[in-house]
Design an enzyme around this catalytic site. Structure first.
Site, PDB file in Angstrom:
ATOM      1  N   SER A   1     -43.935  17.686 -97.056  1.00  0.00           N
ATOM      2  CA  SER A   1     -42.855  16.889 -96.458  1.00  0.00           C
ATOM      3  C   SER A   1     -41.609  16.929 -97.335  1.00  0.00           C
ATOM      4  CB  SER A   1     -43.317  15.440 -96.269  1.00  0.00           C
ATOM      5  OG  SER A   1     -43.747  14.918 -97.493  1.00  0.00           O
TER       6      SER A   1
ATOM      7  N   ASN B   1     -36.972  13.031 -92.808  1.00  0.00           N
ATOM      8  CA  ASN B   1     -36.981  12.316 -94.085  1.00  0.00           C
ATOM      9  C   ASN B   1     -35.630  12.369 -94.796  1.00  0.00           C
ATOM     10  OD1 ASN B   1     -39.533  11.459 -93.699  1.00  0.00           O
ATOM     11  ND2 ASN B   1     -40.506  12.981 -95.019  1.00  0.00           N
TER      12      ASN B   1
ATOM     13  N   HIS C   1     -44.996  20.339 -90.507  1.00  0.00           N
ATOM     14  CA  HIS C   1     -44.944  18.997 -91.097  1.00  0.00           C
ATOM     15  C   HIS C   1     -45.408  17.955 -90.081  1.00  0.00           C
ATOM     16  CE1 HIS C   1     -42.331  15.465 -92.669  1.00  0.00           C
ATOM     17  NE2 HIS C   1     -43.564  15.371 -93.107  1.00  0.00           N
TER      18      HIS C   1
ATOM     19  N   GLU D   1     -42.662  18.674 -87.357  1.00  0.00           N
ATOM     20  CA  GLU D   1     -41.459  19.462 -87.671  1.00  0.00           C
ATOM     21  C   GLU D   1     -41.939  20.866 -88.037  1.00  0.00           C
ATOM     22  OE1 GLU D   1     -38.010  16.547 -89.531  1.00  0.00           O
ATOM     23  OE2 GLU D   1     -39.616  17.166 -90.850  1.00  0.00           O
TER      24      GLU D   1
END
Ligand code: 3H9
Length: 759
Positions: free
Chosen positions: A439, A513, A462, A474
């Site tokens: 991540s 993120n 991800h 992702e």
């Protein structure tokens, strides 16, 4: 007797969309066919069918066609009949009309079927009224005919307010379907013809018209009380109108009218609510944007699905073998996803104890699936005994035959690189996909451990935690990932795993993120400024529509994880000397409050039952955030001396979300995301952004407005020059200077040829 079979789809468009959306052309065609059949004395009854699918309903693109008036598109005119007119035309026919339902009959498609005098369906067909999912209510009699046919208000409300699809055994038990057929499409049509002939023999079919039926008999006082009671009970459980509940409350009102009013008056109620929602509800516009954004994000290039690995996934009879490395929470969750999808999985962990824990986690998830009736016991047993194996050594057994490997060990680049170097030697198929669930780390750096020939097959996959529940993935493309690999990972994500995959570029934090950083940090800054308390910050964000506030989210994810990431970036202070981290540049805005919460108070979050909130295993299974006196005192000692007035909810929302969205603009500028709606999908499926606001980029573009957004960013940037996330993005400034929205900027292609990114 001549039964006329009418195909809903005009021959010219039959191949365009097998779901048969009821667009203008389709409605004109159906109207013409019906009129001809009514006028033809040789035709004694009619069967309506649609091929592989009956119909997925009204054409949703007509609801939001740019520059067009939805009233003109949908309401109907002399030349173009509305769906509601068509249902009346069918119902009022003196010749029996039978719906031959195959595939799906949803929304307007279901309403057409409900207006027929009989319904025959394929055993695997599904019916439903999913309009509330796109911010509407059924607008062609669905709220009136379903309760009249089923005589079941609880069932009707459940179907309409959840938008779920109903299987045929349930539909038959509720009298919505007259007959169920196993076999092919032609068998359904043949059976429907028999019902048409039966209808003819009946002579008078007026009692088969749902408009003539009553939900509750006029003299049944208890029946009325019961129906009213059910409506009241359901109302209590619906989301608040302001939190995305406008459509479901509208649906409830329309269904209530089905037993309180006569058919025509109740249809007026339905129509009024439908049009009000369509024309005035921003929630509906957001939901319809989300519908199309989800599909646009997942448009893979099917032509690129070539080679032996793709073939194994395309062939439904194949059971591709997957390796998952790392038996922690993420690895176990990812392994579960592939097992549920029918793949063979080998779980690897060098640590025997860790491996056993992972095996237990997976077994427990399947036990829960069985307990919750999501899976039959023997199915779960078969999967675990035949498709699942585990090992501490990937150089032995069948692991080398894996076609896809997903690495999910903890975030340490050296360890990941050594795993990929080993995979390079171990995995036999030179085109096997070698994927990382990282991540935070660069996929380029991970891929660098592979030989050059293997790098095109390496990408990021991800998953979001818990991986067996969260739908988002992702798909991270590195500088060496081939388009074929991207297409195949997209296919595996959406078609094999049935998740929502969004392809993104490689950067720190990828899309989701990276954008969350400003959001989480602003929540803490607000505490430090004394403008809001922990519960006040979260409440404002919850009221905005997020599934939870940023501080509760920190507790759920683990505040220690945030701390470790900041530490790895050289930002945290030395706990002994108090000296700021080496990468804290002069003037950089940074709060130690969140770090100290972890270091000094050990408040890592929900897993230790203390974080920004207290938790108690007796309250809400230990997951309910409870305001903490200790934290309130602790925060007080950090509050800056400059007194400030308390923030309103709106000020809190702007402070928390404007930095996040600005980062989204920068991500677009750098071509890390291909289009604004991809970012929306990531936030809708990965971060609990309210779907009725369409996603963060849609929200800022359509609800806030770019000029106001830019003005506020400029003010915040002036106030907090040490926060990079408030420096307005160039893309935003360009849109405002051109006087154009973000979506239009992309629709007009103004973003093209501006970047060398691989996306
Ligand atoms: C309504 O009926 C109102 C009425 O009550 C009253 C009116 C007055 N329209 O989802 P997929 C497209 S409201 C236009 O990937 P799946 C979709 O965009 C309507 N397009 O397939 C996609 O296009 P593309 C109530 C539609 O197998 C392609 O078809 N009905 C429509 O995963 C394939 O779709 C609904 O809300 C449509 N109605 O899922 C049903 N439906 O290839 C909405 C689909 O360009 N549809 N498309 O990306 C669905 O829920 C799913 O599509 C379905 C199939 C479950 C049917």
């Amino acid at each position: 007797m001549t039964v006329k079979v009418i195909n809903i789809q005009p021959p010219s468009t039959a191949k365009s969309n097998p779901l048969n959306p009821l667009s203008k052309n389709v409605r004109i065609h159906l109207h013409k066919c019906l009129e001809e059949a009514y006028a033809d004395p040789k035709v004694t009854s009619i069967v309506l069918f649609g091929g592989a699918n009956f119909s997925a309903g009204a054409d949703i693109t007509e609801f939001s066609a740019k520059g067009k008036d939805p009233k003109e598109e949908i309401e109907g005119s002399k030349e173009i009949p509305s769906l509601e007119e068509l249902t009346r035309l069918i119902e009022n026919s003196s010749k029996p009309v039978v719906a031959a339902v195959t595939g799906v009959a949803l929304g307007g498609g279901c309403e057409i079927a409900l207006s027929c005098h009989f319904r025959v369906a394929h055993v695997k067909a599904r019916m439903g009224l999913p309009e509330t999912k796109i911010g509407l209510i059924p607008g062609a009699g669905g709220t009136q005919r379903l309760p009249r046919l089923s005589k079941d208000i609880k069932f009707t409300l459940n179907v309409i307010t959840t938008g779920r699809m109903v299987g045929m055994s349930e539909a038959k038990s509720k009298r919505v379907i007259d007959d169920v057929v196993d076999g092919g499409v032609q068998d359904v049509v043949d059976k429907a013809k028999k019902w048409a002939e039966y209808g003819e023999l009946m002579g008078d079919i007026s009692h088969k018209k749902s408009c003539n039926q009553k939900v509750v008999a006029e003299d049944d006082a208890r029946g009325f009380n019961s129906a009213r009671f059910i409506c009241d009970q359901v109302a209590k459980k619906l989301p608040h109108p302001e939190r995305g509940g406008e459509a479901v409350h509208g649906a409830l009102k329309a269904v209530r009218a089905s037993f309180e009013k006569n058919f025509d008056d109740a249809m007026e109620v339905e129509s009024e609510i439908f049009w009000d929602l369509l024309l005035n509800s921003s929630q509906g516009r957001g939901l319809r944007h989300a519908f199309f954004a989800e599909r646009a994000a997942q448009k893979g290039n099917a032509k690129l699905l070539k080679g032996p690995v793709a073939a194994a996934f395309l062939d439904k009879k194949c059971t591709p073998q997957i390796g998952v490395i790392g038996a922690g929470t993420m690895g176990a969750g990812i392994a579960t996803c592939f097992l549920r999808a029918g793949c063979k999985v080998i779980l690897v962990d060098v640590n025997e104890k860790g491996l056993q824990r992972g095996v237990q986690t997976i077994t427990k998830i399947f036990e829960q699936d069985v307990a919750k009736k999501r899976m039959k016991p023997n199915q779960a047993k078969h999967i675990l005994s035949k498709n699942f194996s585990h090992t501490t050594d990937m150089s032995t057994g069948d692991f080398s035959k894996c076609l896809v490997v997903v690495e999910a060990v903890f975030e340490n680049l050296q360890i990941k690189q050594s795993i990929f170097a080993q995979l390079d030697k171990t995995i036999q198929n030179s085109q096997a996909l070698l994927l990382s669930n990282t991540s935070t780390l660069s996929i380029d750096s991970i891929a660098s451990a592979l030989s050059e020939a293997r790098r095109p097959y390496c990408a990021g996959m991800h998953f979001f935690s818990p991986a067996h529940i969260m739908k988002l993935v992702e798909i991270v493309v590195s500088s060496s990932t081939s388009p074929e690999t991207t297409a195949l990972v997209q296919f595996i994500t959406s078609k094999t795993l049935r998740k929502v995959g969004v392809t993104v570029g490689n950067c720190q934090g990828f899309v989701g993120n990276r954008m969350i950083n400003p959001y989480s940090s602003e929540a803490v800054f607000m505490l430090e400024e004394g403008v809001a308390s922990v519960p006040e910050v979260d409440k404002a964000i919850y009221n905005f529509g997020m599934a939870m506030g940023p501080l509760a989210m920190g507790d759920l994810a683990g505040n220690d994880i945030g701390y470790l990431i900041a530490k790895s970036k050289g930002l945290t202070k030395d706990p002994k000397t108090g000296k700021p981290g080496k990468n804290r540049t002069p003037g950089m805005r940074y709060s130690d409050l969140g770090d100290d919460l972890v270091i000094k108070l050990g408040r890592v979050g929900m897993k230790k039952q203390k974080g920004w909130y207290d938790y108690n295993h007796k309250v809400g299974k230990g997951r309910q955030p409870l305001p903490s006196k200790e934290v309130a005192e602790f925060v007080k000692s950090y509050v800056k001396k400059v007194p400030r007035a308390k923030f309103t909810d709106n000020e809190i929302v702007e402070r928390a979300l404007f930095g996040l969205v600005n980062e989204g603009f920068k991500i677009l500028e750098e071509n890390i995301a291909q289009k604004p709606s991809d970012i929306d999908v990531i936030y809708l499926y990965g971060y609990g952004f309210p779907s009725y606001r369409g996603g963060p980029m849609y929200w800022i573009d359509n609800e806030v407005g770019l000029p106001y957004f830019l003005k506020r960013l400029q003010e915040l940037n002036k106030e907090f020059p040490g926060s990079a996330h408030y420096v307005p993005s160039k893309l935003l400034k360009k849109c405002v200077a051109l006087g154009i929205g973000l979506e239009d900027f992309y629709a007009k292609g103004l973003h093209l040829n501006k970047s060398k990114s691989k996306l």
